[in-house]
Design a protein around this motif. Structure first.
Motif, PDB file in Angstrom:
ATOM      1  N   SER A 581       0.858  -1.188   0.000  1.00  0.00           N
ATOM      2  CA  SER A 581       0.000   0.000   0.000  1.00  0.00           C
ATOM      3  C   SER A 581       0.888   1.229   0.000  1.00  0.00           C
ATOM      4  O   SER A 581       2.043   1.176   0.453  1.00  0.00           O
ATOM      5  N   VAL A 587      -3.651   0.039  -3.277  1.00  0.00           N
ATOM      6  CA  VAL A 587      -3.247  -1.214  -2.655  1.00  0.00           C
ATOM      7  C   VAL A 587      -3.070  -2.222  -3.780  1.00  0.00           C
ATOM      8  O   VAL A 587      -4.014  -2.500  -4.521  1.00  0.00           O
ATOM      9  N   CYS A 616      -8.462  -2.458  -4.191  1.00  0.00           N
ATOM     10  CA  CYS A 616      -9.593  -1.593  -3.837  1.00  0.00           C
ATOM     11  C   CYS A 616      -9.591  -0.399  -4.769  1.00  0.00           C
ATOM     12  O   CYS A 616      -8.656  -0.196  -5.556  1.00  0.00           O
ATOM     13  N   VAL A 622      -3.461   5.664   1.549  1.00  0.00           N
ATOM     14  CA  VAL A 622      -3.667   4.419   2.291  1.00  0.00           C
ATOM     15  C   VAL A 622      -2.674   4.415   3.440  1.00  0.00           C
ATOM     16  O   VAL A 622      -1.459   4.484   3.230  1.00  0.00           O
ATOM     17  N   LYS A 624      -2.635   1.985   6.188  1.00  0.00           N
ATOM     18  CA  LYS A 624      -2.228   0.659   6.637  1.00  0.00           C
ATOM     19  C   LYS A 624      -2.933  -0.404   5.806  1.00  0.00           C
ATOM     20  O   LYS A 624      -4.054  -0.197   5.310  1.00  0.00           O
ATOM     21  N   VAL A 625      -2.281  -1.541   5.682  1.00  0.00           N
ATOM     22  CA  VAL A 625      -2.904  -2.736   5.119  1.00  0.00           C
ATOM     23  C   VAL A 625      -2.323  -3.936   5.854  1.00  0.00           C
ATOM     24  O   VAL A 625      -1.122  -3.977   6.159  1.00  0.00           O
ATOM     25  N   TYR A 627      -3.236  -8.429   6.417  1.00  0.00           N
ATOM     26  CA  TYR A 627      -4.117  -9.519   6.007  1.00  0.00           C
ATOM     27  C   TYR A 627      -3.705 -10.823   6.673  1.00  0.00           C
ATOM     28  O   TYR A 627      -2.571 -10.996   7.134  1.00  0.00           O
ATOM     29  N   CYS A 632      -8.568  -9.420   4.695  1.00  0.00           N
ATOM     30  CA  CYS A 632      -7.665  -8.302   4.445  1.00  0.00           C
ATOM     31  C   CYS A 632      -8.339  -7.027   4.920  1.00  0.00           C
ATOM     32  O   CYS A 632      -9.518  -6.787   4.618  1.00  0.00           O
ATOM     33  N   ILE A 634      -8.004  -2.820   5.004  1.00  0.00           N
ATOM     34  CA  ILE A 634      -7.385  -1.678   4.339  1.00  0.00           C
ATOM     35  C   ILE A 634      -7.871  -0.410   5.025  1.00  0.00           C
ATOM     36  O   ILE A 634      -9.087  -0.189   5.137  1.00  0.00           O
ATOM     37  N   SER A 636      -7.761   3.612   4.777  1.00  0.00           N
ATOM     38  CA  SER A 636      -7.463   4.633   3.781  1.00  0.00           C
ATOM     39  C   SER A 636      -8.208   5.927   4.093  1.00  0.00           C
ATOM     40  O   SER A 636      -9.035   5.987   5.015  1.00  0.00           O
ATOM     41  N   GLU A 645     -11.943  -0.811   5.180  1.00  0.00           N
ATOM     42  CA  GLU A 645     -12.544  -1.832   4.325  1.00  0.00           C
ATOM     43  C   GLU A 645     -12.044  -3.199   4.779  1.00  0.00           C
ATOM     44  O   GLU A 645     -10.840  -3.402   4.936  1.00  0.00           O
TER      45      GLU A 645
END
Length: 651
Positions: A581, A587, A616, A622, A624-625, A627, A632, A634, A636, A645
């Motif tokens: 990200s 992402v 996405c 963004v 942080k991401v 999983y 997962c 996300i 943003s 999300e």
């Protein structure tokens, strides 16, 4: 008035079909004479008869003879030979279609050996995390199903979500205790991987204003906005932790949101910190304690600094939550002891002698406690231990004199390690609520840390990394070489990778403290790192993602990815995928291309990445991401709001 239906017409007479009765004496005589002929004479007579047939008669002969000439080659061969032939099929969809040919083929394709071979060929035998995750899910589902099995005994045991693996195709056999369902495991992983490659299911989207609107003085009952906090009150996410059940997000407005990883619903909002939360860690429920029973043999600390345990004042429900009271019942959430490794005869990556490395998603295995726990720290200089199920704050741990900047929890042990701007690293007993050790040596803020077994690696703004023994508090090595602030470290028990503001990455030997390599390629701050047994992946503020091989002593560059137009804000990979990200609002999902067929082509063997898709819709940024195998999260920014999300890839 009753309505009388019209009379049903009589059925039409069927077309005339020839009748062959053995009572016809003439036909019987011909058959007897034909049977007494020699093979050569029979062929001559048949040839002469065919020459006299009309086209319609020849068509009749063809439709009659064709089914008689068909042979089931698998039925004609011994089962061992048939299974050996089928083991050469690479595509699982071909096996699934073959199961629809006949009942015999369907029964033959129930053999678990075929699907074990398919798992090995597709690299699933090397993925120990996938096997353990599948076992946990199956044990949990079996426990739920067993409670209602009496009323639903006639229901099918396997409801697949793919047409190729439908119930009318392959029907899995009933396995004995201790057998591993290779076919069901392969189908589960195959469908999960397919959803990652295409598109998962968006469970929920949560939105919140980044900056709360100032209160209206004309509206009664509203408190005035705190003066001087300004940006600190924003809902910017600062940290994230995720496991198979929960997603935990720490915010700069001092709140912690807990979402369900299975439904995406906001389950809890943890309120208690007086300032922004900068670090969160998630301890999964269940697990196996490392080093013995933590209730009978509590963690020992340094008597000079160790605090007084707070567990005596806990109510019974919270004592149970941290595993102090003997209500465990965790067999439903962890694999049974003594279950054999289903791929024990295959090459596996051995764990380092120091223990199990930390998970990149910020979660850790529990020590047998029945509830999931959250450990958080931030600008109020405190650590808080939360019970996810009830939302209560179990302990408030004080000792740091400045902001808590980083946080980790050890696998299978109730030990949390925190790094702070007060230049210290502290070890805490989160089960009994007390300070155990203070690790001093850094001369500036501790910015990052990682743990593996009983070892801690801390990175500081003083341009050094330090290796600590969590049980003794001793500083084992001081890693010097960077000439600017260190922002990120990664530790797998064998090697240490560190990156910082000097744009370089250094790889160290964890046993000796020697610098093994100086890796260059970034042109700005190196802010993201992750180690695998054979690969190092780095992300920088220049938007680049670089993969290095750890095979041999060259540490050569495998691939340079221009992943983002701005700083890389998140990076995570596993044996198959790489997710990144960036502050450019994207992402991206990459897949490791397997260099060879079979188990030797596992991801990480100097494999190249290929871009698969954007995970996405583009956003402003963004943050942080993170999983797991099936979820997962996300975080943003879109239209001035913080957006969370949560995507599911569960089959």
């Amino acid at each position: 008035m009753p309505i009388i239906p019209p009379p049903t017409p009589a059925p039409s007479p069927p077309p005339h079909q020839p009748s062959f009765r053995r009572s016809d004496q003439e036909s019987f005589t011909h058959l007897t004479n034909f049977a007494s002929l020699s093979p050569a004479a029979r062929q001559r007579q048949l040839h002469a008869l065919i020459q006299e047939c009309t086209p319609s008669e020849l068509l009749f002969l063809s439709t009659t003879i064709a089914p008689l000439l068909k042979r089931d080659f698998l039925r004609a061969l011994p089962p061992e030979v048939s299974l050996y032939i089928l083991s050469f099929i690479d595509d699982p969809r071909t096996l699934s279609r073959a199961a629809l040919v006949s009942k015999y083929w369907n029964g033959l394709l129930k053999d678990e050996y075929l699907w074990k071979t398919m798992c090995i060929r597709h690299g699933l035998s090397r993925d120990a995390d996938a096997v353990e995750s599948y076992r946990r899910e199956q044990l949990l589902e079996d426990t739920v199903v067993s409670g209602s099995s009496a009323s639903t005994s006639s229901a099918p045991a396997d409801a697949s979500h793919s047409a190729l693996f439908s119930p009318r195709g392959l029907q899995p056999p009933r396995l004995e205790n201790g057998d591993f369902p290779y076919r069901k495991f392969f189908v589960h992983e195959y469908i999960r991987t397919s959803k990652w490659l295409t598109q998962g299911k968006l469970l929920r989207t949560h939105r919140a204003w980044l900056h709360p609107h100032p209160p209206d003085p004309n509206m009664p009952g509203q408190l005035p906005q705190d003066v001087g906090q300004g940006q600190a009150n924003s809902a910017i996410p600062t940290s994230i932790a995720i496991d198979a059940r929960w997603v935990v997000v720490g915010l700069a407005n001092s709140r912690i949101h807990v979402f369900s990883a299975r439904t995406g619903v906001l389950s809890r909002t943890l309120i208690g910190h007086d300032a922004g939360v900068w670090a969160v860690a998630l301890v999964s429920e269940g697990g196996t304690p490392v080093g013995g029973d933590t209730v009978r043999y509590p963690c020992e600390g340094d008597p000079r600094v160790a605090g007084v345990p707070q567990d005596e004042a806990l109510p019974p429900a919270l004592r149970t939550a941290v595993g102090l009271d003997g209500v465990h019942g965790l067999s439903r959430t962890r694999p049974q002891k003594g279950m054999p490794d289903p791929f024990a005869d295959e090459g596996k990556v051995k764990q380092p002698p120091t223990g199990k490395p930390s998970y990149p998603g910020g979660a850790s295995d529990g020590w047998g406690q029945p509830s999931a726990l959250v450990v958080s720290g931030g600008c109020d200089k405190e650590l808080r231990i939360w019970d996810v199920k009830s939302g209560y704050c179990i302990y408030t741990l004080r000792g740091h004199t400045s902001t808590v900047r980083c946080l980790k929890v050890l696998h299978g042990r109730p030990l949390a390690v925190s790094g702070s701007r007060d230049r210290t690293v502290r070890v805490w007993d989160v089960q009994r609520g007390r300070l155990l050790r203070v690790l001093e040596g850094h001369t500036q803020s501790v910015r990052c840390l990682d743990v593996c077994g009983n070892r801690i690696v801390s990175g500081s703004y003083d341009c050094t990394c330090r290796i600590w023994d969590v049980d003794t508090g001793a500083c084992l090595h001081v890693l010097r070489g960077h000439y600017h602030q260190i922002y990120t470290v990664a530790f797998d028990g064998v090697r240490i990778a560190s990156g910082g503001l000097d744009t370089t990455v250094r790889v160290w030997d964890a046993a000796t403290g020697a610098c093994l390599a100086l890796l260059q390629g970034h042109t700005a701050l190196v802010c993201q790192l992750q180690l695998t047994p054979s690969m190092l992946v780095t992300g920088g503020s220049d938007g680049r993602v670089i993969t290095f091989t750890l095979r041999g002593s060259t540490f050569a560059v495998v691939q340079r990815l221009a992943a983002h137009d701005s700083s890389v804000s998140g990076l995570q990979l596993d044996e198959r995928f790489l997710v990144t990200s960036g502050n450019d609002g994207r992402v991206r999902l990459y897949e490791f291309e397997r260099g060879g067929s079979g188990a030797d082509g596992a991801a990480g063997d100097d494999a190249q990445c290929r871009f698969v898709r954007d995970m996405c819709e583009p956003s402003e940024s963004v943050w942080k991401v993170a999983y797991t195998r099936e979820t997962c999260a996300i975080l943003s920014k879109k239209f001035g709001k913080m957006v969370v999300e949560i995507w599911s890839f569960k089959p």
